[in-house]
Design a protein around this motif. Structure first.
Motif, PDB file in Angstrom:
ATOM      1  N   ASN A  18     -43.172  12.944   2.478  1.00 29.09           N
ATOM      2  CA  ASN A  18     -43.194  11.816   3.696  1.00 29.09           C
ATOM      3  C   ASN A  18     -42.374  12.587   4.845  1.00 29.09           C
ATOM      4  O   ASN A  18     -40.874  12.573   5.514  1.00 29.09           O
ATOM      5  N   ASP A  19     -42.924  13.435   5.713  1.00 26.60           N
ATOM      6  CA  ASP A  19     -42.220  13.596   6.956  1.00 26.60           C
ATOM      7  C   ASP A  19     -41.971  12.689   7.944  1.00 26.60           C
ATOM      8  O   ASP A  19     -41.040  12.743   9.007  1.00 26.60           O
ATOM      9  N   ILE A  20     -42.455  11.743   7.720  1.00 26.69           N
ATOM     10  CA  ILE A  20     -42.615  10.380   8.633  1.00 26.69           C
ATOM     11  C   ILE A  20     -40.929   9.843   8.113  1.00 26.69           C
ATOM     12  O   ILE A  20     -40.434   9.211   8.751  1.00 26.69           O
ATOM     13  N   ALA A  21     -40.722   9.870   6.594  1.00 27.50           N
ATOM     14  CA  ALA A  21     -39.856   8.873   6.071  1.00 27.50           C
ATOM     15  C   ALA A  21     -38.729   9.756   6.126  1.00 27.50           C
ATOM     16  O   ALA A  21     -37.922   8.910   6.736  1.00 27.50           O
ATOM     17  N   LEU A  22     -38.473  11.158   6.187  1.00 32.17           N
ATOM     18  CA  LEU A  22     -37.372  11.933   6.934  1.00 32.17           C
ATOM     19  C   LEU A  22     -37.308  11.432   7.961  1.00 32.17           C
ATOM     20  O   LEU A  22     -35.977  11.722   8.260  1.00 32.17           O
ATOM     21  N   GLN A  23     -37.875  11.428   8.949  1.00 33.29           N
ATOM     22  CA  GLN A  23     -37.874  11.388  10.591  1.00 33.29           C
ATOM     23  C   GLN A  23     -36.624   9.608  10.263  1.00 33.29           C
ATOM     24  O   GLN A  23     -35.715   9.464  11.128  1.00 33.29           O
ATOM     25  N   CYS A  24     -37.566   8.840   9.689  1.00 31.99           N
ATOM     26  CA  CYS A  24     -36.895   7.472   9.904  1.00 31.99           C
ATOM     27  C   CYS A  24     -35.523   7.386   9.564  1.00 31.99           C
ATOM     28  O   CYS A  24     -34.384   6.775   9.706  1.00 31.99           O
ATOM     29  N   THR A  25     -35.488   8.220   7.723  1.00 30.14           N
ATOM     30  CA  THR A  25     -33.777   7.965   7.470  1.00 30.14           C
ATOM     31  C   THR A  25     -32.841   8.906   8.416  1.00 30.14           C
ATOM     32  O   THR A  25     -31.953   8.720   8.614  1.00 30.14           O
ATOM     33  N   ALA A  26     -32.780   9.734   9.012  1.00 31.45           N
ATOM     34  CA  ALA A  26     -32.611  11.070  10.089  1.00 31.45           C
ATOM     35  C   ALA A  26     -31.934  10.340  10.796  1.00 31.45           C
ATOM     36  O   ALA A  26     -31.129   9.715  10.837  1.00 31.45           O
ATOM     37  N   VAL A  27     -32.792   9.036  11.916  1.00 29.26           N
ATOM     38  CA  VAL A  27     -32.620   8.253  12.607  1.00 29.26           C
ATOM     39  C   VAL A  27     -30.808   7.292  11.890  1.00 29.26           C
ATOM     40  O   VAL A  27     -30.463   6.568  12.506  1.00 29.26           O
ATOM     41  N   ASN A  28     -32.057   6.488  10.603  1.00 30.61           N
ATOM     42  CA  ASN A  28     -31.265   5.465  10.443  1.00 30.61           C
ATOM     43  C   ASN A  28     -29.585   6.032   9.337  1.00 30.61           C
ATOM     44  O   ASN A  28     -28.720   5.127   9.781  1.00 30.61           O
ATOM     45  N   ALA A  29     -30.000   7.048   9.459  1.00 29.61           N
ATOM     46  CA  ALA A  29     -28.252   7.942   8.456  1.00 29.61           C
ATOM     47  C   ALA A  29     -27.590   7.873   9.574  1.00 29.61           C
ATOM     48  O   ALA A  29     -26.178   7.847  10.124  1.00 29.61           O
ATOM     49  N   LEU A  30     -27.981   8.354  11.251  1.00 37.10           N
ATOM     50  CA  LEU A  30     -26.914   8.755  12.585  1.00 37.10           C
ATOM     51  C   LEU A  30     -26.720   7.643  12.584  1.00 37.10           C
ATOM     52  O   LEU A  30     -26.131   6.547  12.929  1.00 37.10           O
ATOM     53  N   LEU A  31     -27.795   6.228  13.324  1.00 35.76           N
ATOM     54  CA  LEU A  31     -27.291   5.042  13.385  1.00 35.76           C
ATOM     55  C   LEU A  31     -26.152   4.091  12.203  1.00 35.76           C
ATOM     56  O   LEU A  31     -25.174   3.585  12.919  1.00 35.76           O
ATOM     57  N   ALA A  32     -26.352   4.659  10.764  1.00 35.52           N
ATOM     58  CA  ALA A  32     -24.919   3.878   9.542  1.00 35.52           C
ATOM     59  C   ALA A  32     -23.576   4.749   9.749  1.00 35.52           C
ATOM     60  O   ALA A  32     -22.636   4.259   9.757  1.00 35.52           O
ATOM     61  N   GLY A  33     -23.510   5.912  10.564  1.00 41.01           N
ATOM     62  CA  GLY A  33     -22.051   6.704  11.067  1.00 41.01           C
ATOM     63  C   GLY A  33     -22.499   7.561  10.128  1.00 41.01           C
ATOM     64  O   GLY A  33     -21.924   7.896   9.169  1.00 41.01           O
ATOM     65  N   ALA A  49     -46.569   5.322   4.985  1.00 45.52           N
ATOM     66  CA  ALA A  49     -46.104   4.135   6.457  1.00 45.52           C
ATOM     67  C   ALA A  49     -45.092   4.256   5.009  1.00 45.52           C
ATOM     68  O   ALA A  49     -45.062   5.602   3.789  1.00 45.52           O
ATOM     69  N   VAL A  50     -44.113   3.902   5.871  1.00 46.27           N
ATOM     70  CA  VAL A  50     -42.044   3.864   5.347  1.00 46.27           C
ATOM     71  C   VAL A  50     -42.531   2.640   4.559  1.00 46.27           C
ATOM     72  O   VAL A  50     -41.610   1.741   5.592  1.00 46.27           O
ATOM     73  N   PHE A  51     -42.489   2.305   3.791  1.00 44.52           N
ATOM     74  CA  PHE A  51     -42.285   0.934   3.401  1.00 44.52           C
ATOM     75  C   PHE A  51     -40.847   0.670   2.718  1.00 44.52           C
ATOM     76  O   PHE A  51     -40.188   0.803   2.595  1.00 44.52           O
ATOM     77  N   PHE A  52     -40.373  -0.737   3.187  1.00 51.35           N
ATOM     78  CA  PHE A  52     -39.480  -1.530   3.098  1.00 51.35           C
ATOM     79  C   PHE A  52     -38.976  -2.642   2.548  1.00 51.35           C
ATOM     80  O   PHE A  52     -40.026  -3.505   3.627  1.00 51.35           O
ATOM     81  N   GLY A  53     -38.733  -3.446   1.385  1.00 56.50           N
ATOM     82  CA  GLY A  53     -38.611  -4.929   1.025  1.00 56.50           C
ATOM     83  C   GLY A  53     -37.848  -5.603   0.197  1.00 56.50           C
ATOM     84  O   GLY A  53     -36.572  -4.474   0.161  1.00 56.50           O
ATOM     85  N   PRO A  54     -38.321  -6.141  -0.513  1.00 56.85           N
ATOM     86  CA  PRO A  54     -37.436  -6.757  -1.589  1.00 56.85           C
ATOM     87  C   PRO A  54     -36.717  -6.281  -2.196  1.00 56.85           C
ATOM     88  O   PRO A  54     -36.054  -6.071  -2.215  1.00 56.85           O
ATOM     89  N   ASP A  55     -37.437  -5.008  -2.790  1.00 60.05           N
ATOM     90  CA  ASP A  55     -37.325  -4.197  -3.290  1.00 60.05           C
ATOM     91  C   ASP A  55     -36.389  -3.400  -3.469  1.00 60.05           C
ATOM     92  O   ASP A  55     -35.210  -2.923  -3.844  1.00 60.05           O
ATOM     93  N   THR A  56     -36.136  -2.864  -1.880  1.00 65.00           N
ATOM     94  CA  THR A  56     -34.851  -2.567  -1.162  1.00 65.00           C
ATOM     95  C   THR A  56     -33.824  -2.558  -1.660  1.00 65.00           C
ATOM     96  O   THR A  56     -33.144  -2.012  -1.592  1.00 65.00           O
ATOM     97  N   TYR A  57     -33.873  -4.217  -0.600  1.00 66.91           N
ATOM     98  CA  TYR A  57     -32.150  -5.396  -1.240  1.00 66.91           C
ATOM     99  C   TYR A  57     -32.266  -4.478  -2.544  1.00 66.91           C
ATOM    100  O   TYR A  57     -30.763  -4.411  -3.183  1.00 66.91           O
ATOM    101  N   ARG A  58     -33.351  -5.373  -3.654  1.00 72.00           N
ATOM    102  CA  ARG A  58     -32.220  -4.820  -4.999  1.00 72.00           C
ATOM    103  C   ARG A  58     -31.808  -3.893  -5.515  1.00 72.00           C
ATOM    104  O   ARG A  58     -30.914  -3.337  -5.950  1.00 72.00           O
ATOM    105  N   PHE A  59     -32.529  -2.569  -4.671  1.00 70.70           N
ATOM    106  CA  PHE A  59     -32.264  -1.159  -5.211  1.00 70.70           C
ATOM    107  C   PHE A  59     -30.350  -1.090  -4.432  1.00 70.70           C
ATOM    108  O   PHE A  59     -30.031  -0.144  -5.129  1.00 70.70           O
ATOM    109  N   ALA A  60     -30.593  -1.321  -3.515  1.00 68.03           N
ATOM    110  CA  ALA A  60     -29.079  -1.081  -3.158  1.00 68.03           C
ATOM    111  C   ALA A  60     -28.110  -1.741  -3.541  1.00 68.03           C
ATOM    112  O   ALA A  60     -26.377  -1.605  -3.806  1.00 68.03           O
TER     113      ALA A  60
END
Length: 309
Positions: free
Chosen positions: A161-176, A105-116
């Motif tokens: 995690n290859d699924i995480a890398l796929q999500c990152t690739a999509v999210n990076a393109l989406l963000a420009g 699974a590719v986790f995202f939560g409150p920690d992610t906001y604090r990290f960013a």
């Protein structure tokens, strides 16, 4: 899941003005347990709260995009989305649907906001970036924040995690942030060279099932965080910085991660600072046998800078 189709789905969703702040798993469970929330009423319920939905809840083009991306699954008399979408710093990130029970699974939560936010604060200072890397990138928020602030830098996003890398690739393109380089790597084993910035938000819990996205190893989940802290001595360029957002078990007032990491960093070429960000996270874990002696789990930020010689 198909990457191009996932990107198309994310673009459609973003164009609707969709917005969702992802909460902790415990809060998510409580909100979804309310009788009125048994079924989704809108796109936020479908893609944010991961609720089942019936025909007519989503725009037809969104439904068809889900089907094409392979993220539509039947549930009862309707369907459910296999991905969730969160907004962070005006960007949209796809990641795993709730509940995140699968080992990959590719986790995202409150920690992610604090990290960013910690990364953004660092980048607002006097920094110069040539190369940066997000270790254990997950959905890619760390790499995206860096790449958007420093668009000409070489930014790596690495994960096992290859699924995480796929999500990152999509999210990076989406963000420009098209220049982000996604790469399968165990920590930095698969990437050569040194870095002006290393960021990481690794798993820091002890998980009985040892699921990759949440199991940190060690005595109380600190194993991965210690390994990443150790990289500051060998993989930071002169003047480079490690930003490590993690969690630590506190027993009788003693911060166990701090007690372990201090000897690694003291008397080295590193200047380091340690800050407790949130004194009480994942309190539900204290009911687990592995945490029977733990008073609390705190979120912390370790900043280590390699002094120029």
């Amino acid at each position: 899941m198909n990457t191009d189709s996932l990107l198309h789905l994310a673009m459609l969703l973003k164009a609707t003005g969709y917005s969702f702040t992802t909460v902790s798993p415990a809060t998510h469970a409580r909100v979804n347990s309310r009788l009125k929330n048994a079924w989704a009423r809108n796109a936020t319920d479908v893609f944010g709260w991961s609720r089942p939905f019936t025909e007519g809840v989503l725009l037809p083009e969104l439904f068809e995009a889900m089907r094409n991306a392979g993220v539509l699954e039947t549930q009862g008399e309707g369907w459910i989305s296999l991905v969730r979408a969160s907004t962070l710093r005006d960007q949209l990130f796809l990641h795993s649907a709730y509940p995140t029970t699968a080992p990959d699974a590719v986790f995202f939560g409150p920690d992610t906001y604090r990290f960013a936010n910690a990364i953004a604060r660092h980048l607002a200072g006097d920094v110069r970036l040539r190369r940066a890397v997000d270790i254990g990138c997950g959905a890619g928020p760390g790499a995206v924040v860096v790449a958007l602030e420093w668009p000409l830098a070489e930014v790596f996003a690495v994960d096992i995690n290859d699924i995480a890398l796929q999500c990152t690739a999509v999210n990076a393109l989406l963000a420009g942030a098209e220049r982000i380089i996604t790469q399968h790597s165990n920590l930095l084993d698969g990437v050569d060279g040194d870095f002006d910035l290393i960021v990481a938000n690794p798993p820091y819990l002890l998980d009985a099932q040892e699921r990759t996205y949440r199991h940190g190893g060690g005595n109380f989940g600190e194993g991965l965080s210690l390994a990443i802290a150790g990289l500051a001595k060998t993989r930071l360029a002169p003047g480079g910085t490690l930003l490590l957002y993690t969690g630590t078990a506190i027993i009788d007032g003693t911060d166990l991660f701090l007690a372990s990491v201090a000897p690694l960093l003291d008397n080295t070429s590193l200047e380091w600072h340690y800050q407790e960000i949130d004194p009480d996270v994942f309190g539900e874990e204290l009911a687990e046998p592995a945490y029977e002696d733990v008073d609390r789990i705190a979120a912390v930020l370790l900043t280590a800078r390699r002094v120029r010689s």
